[in-house]
Write a protein that holds these residues in place. Sequence first.
Motif, mmCIF file in Angstrom:
data_model
loop_
_atom_site.group_PDB
_atom_site.id
_atom_site.type_symbol
_atom_site.label_atom_id
_atom_site.label_comp_id
_atom_site.label_asym_id
_atom_site.label_seq_id
_atom_site.Cartn_x
_atom_site.Cartn_y
_atom_site.Cartn_z
ATOM 1 N N ALA A 79 5.597 -30.164 -86.286
ATOM 2 C CA ALA A 79 6.525 -30.086 -85.154
ATOM 3 C C ALA A 79 6.294 -28.843 -84.298
ATOM 4 C CB ALA A 79 7.973 -30.116 -85.654
ATOM 5 N N ILE A 80 6.042 -27.710 -84.935
ATOM 6 C CA ILE A 80 5.877 -26.472 -84.178
ATOM 7 C C ILE A 80 4.612 -26.501 -83.320
ATOM 8 C CG2 ILE A 80 4.579 -25.176 -85.921
ATOM 9 C CD1 ILE A 80 7.544 -23.838 -83.815
ATOM 10 N N GLU A 81 3.683 -27.395 -83.668
ATOM 11 C CA GLU A 81 2.475 -27.569 -82.863
ATOM 12 C C GLU A 81 2.612 -28.730 -81.884
ATOM 13 O OE1 GLU A 81 -1.409 -26.779 -85.000
ATOM 14 O OE2 GLU A 81 -0.118 -27.190 -86.725
ATOM 15 N N ARG A 82 3.457 -29.690 -82.200
ATOM 16 C CA ARG A 82 3.673 -30.826 -81.300
ATOM 17 C C ARG A 82 4.333 -30.383 -80.002
ATOM 18 N NH1 ARG A 82 1.392 -35.384 -81.001
ATOM 19 N NH2 ARG A 82 1.967 -36.204 -83.051
ATOM 20 N N TYR A 83 5.375 -29.558 -80.117
ATOM 21 C CA TYR A 83 6.110 -29.140 -78.920
ATOM 22 C C TYR A 83 5.297 -28.128 -78.116
ATOM 23 C CZ TYR A 83 10.204 -31.289 -81.100
ATOM 24 O OH TYR A 83 11.085 -32.174 -81.670
ATOM 25 N N THR A 84 5.331 -28.320 -76.793
ATOM 26 C CA THR A 84 4.720 -27.348 -75.882
ATOM 27 C C THR A 84 5.843 -26.786 -75.001
ATOM 28 O OG1 THR A 84 4.179 -29.098 -74.299
ATOM 29 C CG2 THR A 84 2.506 -28.556 -75.937
ATOM 30 N N GLY A 85 5.508 -26.215 -73.865
ATOM 31 C CA GLY A 85 6.547 -25.618 -73.036
ATOM 32 C C GLY A 85 6.517 -24.105 -73.161
ATOM 33 N N VAL A 86 7.314 -23.447 -72.355
ATOM 34 C CA VAL A 86 7.228 -21.990 -72.195
ATOM 35 C C VAL A 86 7.426 -21.234 -73.502
ATOM 36 C CG1 VAL A 86 8.216 -19.984 -71.029
ATOM 37 C CG2 VAL A 86 7.971 -22.136 -69.788
ATOM 38 N N ALA A 87 8.505 -21.517 -74.229
ATOM 39 C CA ALA A 87 8.775 -20.769 -75.466
ATOM 40 C C ALA A 87 7.645 -20.944 -76.467
ATOM 41 C CB ALA A 87 10.098 -21.219 -76.072
ATOM 42 N N PHE A 88 7.136 -22.168 -76.572
ATOM 43 C CA PHE A 88 6.085 -22.452 -77.544
ATOM 44 C C PHE A 88 4.747 -21.849 -77.110
ATOM 45 C CE2 PHE A 88 9.417 -25.526 -78.108
ATOM 46 C CZ PHE A 88 9.581 -25.534 -79.490
ATOM 47 N N ASP A 89 4.530 -21.771 -75.802
ATOM 48 C CA ASP A 89 3.326 -21.111 -75.300
ATOM 49 C C ASP A 89 3.336 -19.627 -75.660
ATOM 50 O OD1 ASP A 89 2.446 -23.478 -74.224
ATOM 51 O OD2 ASP A 89 3.042 -23.004 -72.169
ATOM 52 N N TYR A 90 4.497 -18.998 -75.529
ATOM 53 C CA TYR A 90 4.596 -17.561 -75.809
ATOM 54 C C TYR A 90 4.625 -17.276 -77.304
ATOM 55 C CZ TYR A 90 4.950 -15.918 -71.021
ATOM 56 O OH TYR A 90 4.661 -15.590 -69.708
ATOM 57 N N LEU A 91 5.111 -18.210 -78.096
ATOM 58 C CA LEU A 91 4.978 -18.069 -79.550
ATOM 59 C C LEU A 91 3.511 -18.145 -79.935
ATOM 60 C CD1 LEU A 91 5.859 -18.087 -82.525
ATOM 61 C CD2 LEU A 91 6.216 -20.565 -82.306
ATOM 62 N N ASP A 92 2.795 -19.125 -79.369
ATOM 63 C CA ASP A 92 1.351 -19.290 -79.599
ATOM 64 C C ASP A 92 1.049 -19.367 -81.103
ATOM 65 O OD1 ASP A 92 -1.229 -19.669 -78.825
ATOM 66 O OD2 ASP A 92 -1.604 -17.596 -78.182
ATOM 67 N N TYR A 93 1.677 -20.320 -81.722
ATOM 68 C CA TYR A 93 1.656 -20.469 -83.185
ATOM 69 C C TYR A 93 0.250 -20.488 -83.768
ATOM 70 C CZ TYR A 93 2.242 -22.906 -87.688
ATOM 71 O OH TYR A 93 2.202 -23.281 -89.006
ATOM 72 N N THR A 94 -0.663 -21.208 -83.137
ATOM 73 C CA THR A 94 -1.992 -21.392 -83.737
ATOM 74 C C THR A 94 -2.803 -20.105 -83.813
ATOM 75 O OG1 THR A 94 -2.935 -22.065 -81.610
ATOM 76 C CG2 THR A 94 -2.129 -23.811 -83.057
ATOM 77 N N THR A 95 -2.414 -19.081 -83.046
ATOM 78 C CA THR A 95 -3.139 -17.806 -83.090
ATOM 79 C C THR A 95 -2.519 -16.811 -84.066
ATOM 80 O OG1 THR A 95 -1.883 -16.778 -81.273
ATOM 81 C CG2 THR A 95 -3.818 -18.104 -80.682
ATOM 82 N N LEU A 96 -1.404 -17.180 -84.687
ATOM 83 C CA LEU A 96 -0.788 -16.298 -85.674
ATOM 84 C C LEU A 96 -1.613 -16.284 -86.955
ATOM 85 C CD1 LEU A 96 2.959 -17.375 -85.312
ATOM 86 C CD2 LEU A 96 2.007 -15.143 -84.665
ATOM 87 N N GLU A 97 -1.546 -15.178 -87.673
ATOM 88 C CA GLU A 97 -2.176 -15.115 -88.982
ATOM 89 C C GLU A 97 -1.420 -16.033 -89.945
ATOM 90 O OE1 GLU A 97 -2.490 -11.080 -90.253
ATOM 91 O OE2 GLU A 97 -3.855 -10.518 -88.622
ATOM 92 N N THR A 98 -2.067 -16.383 -91.041
ATOM 93 C CA THR A 98 -1.507 -17.366 -91.979
ATOM 94 C C THR A 98 -0.112 -16.977 -92.453
ATOM 95 O OG1 THR A 98 -3.709 -17.981 -92.741
ATOM 96 C CG2 THR A 98 -1.868 -18.532 -94.179
ATOM 97 N N LYS A 99 0.099 -15.718 -92.795
ATOM 98 C CA LYS A 99 1.403 -15.280 -93.298
ATOM 99 C C LYS A 99 2.485 -15.464 -92.243
ATOM 100 C CE LYS A 99 3.811 -11.417 -95.492
ATOM 101 N NZ LYS A 99 3.730 -9.985 -95.936
ATOM 102 N N ALA A 100 2.155 -15.175 -90.989
ATOM 103 C CA ALA A 100 3.124 -15.337 -89.904
ATOM 104 C C ALA A 100 3.412 -16.818 -89.645
ATOM 105 C CB ALA A 100 2.621 -14.657 -88.629
#
Length: 244
Positions: A79-100
């Motif tokens: 789900a955290i990768e499915r959703y896009t939009g401003v908040a999700f762009d700034y979170l940029d989940y896929t670039t976080l380290e594994t622990k994050a």
Amino acid sequence: MKILLAPSETKRSGGEKPFDINTLSFEQLNPIREELISIYTEIVTSEDIPKIKKLFGLKKDSDIKPFLIDIKKDVTLKAIERYTGVAFDYLDYTTLETKAQEYIDNNVILFSNLFGVIKANDYIPNYRVKQGEMLQDIKIDQIYKKELSSILDEYLDEDIIDLRAIYYNKFYKPSKRYTTLKFLKDDKVVSHWAKAYRGKVLRALATNDIKTIDEFLKLPIDGLSIKELQESKNKIEIIYNIEG
């Protein structure tokens, strides 16, 4: 720490795992989910284009095409990768380290206009429901609200940060002590860019493994400074100044 987050109507397409409703968190909601998914599927696989566009909140035939699918047979993304939009762009989940990423997976609760509430690491198909839209005569927020008060009041047994838009109080409003954020620029409340700063804050929480509100209040966040705290009943509101 548990973090409540609003969804986005825009989504990333594709996926791998087939959709299985029984893998979603908060399985108590599955009877409601099944009813709504059945109605949703009936609409999107019909030939009633005006009704479909109204449900999606879209106007162009080309824009609705990606969603004209039977989601029960669709592939899924986290789900955290499915959703896009401003908040999700700034979170940029896929670039976080594994622990994050694990922090997000374990602590973020997403409010969905179809599935009710899900965890960030639940796998969902590519769907679209305009915020506030009904499915036939069912008010989605109201049908979930009846169940969510007891489910989430029991589940949310840690410090709570509510990063949702106010609309999602219609689904659930915490009865326990919780914290919200407000962002000011030149002493004026920002709306659209609040989504960006919610994403930045969420990334900072994950990167720094923040576990309590006390830790959060001490966390420096680039571009933000705390102006004041306001308390009312069970809510603490942190008011930030946007710098620069």
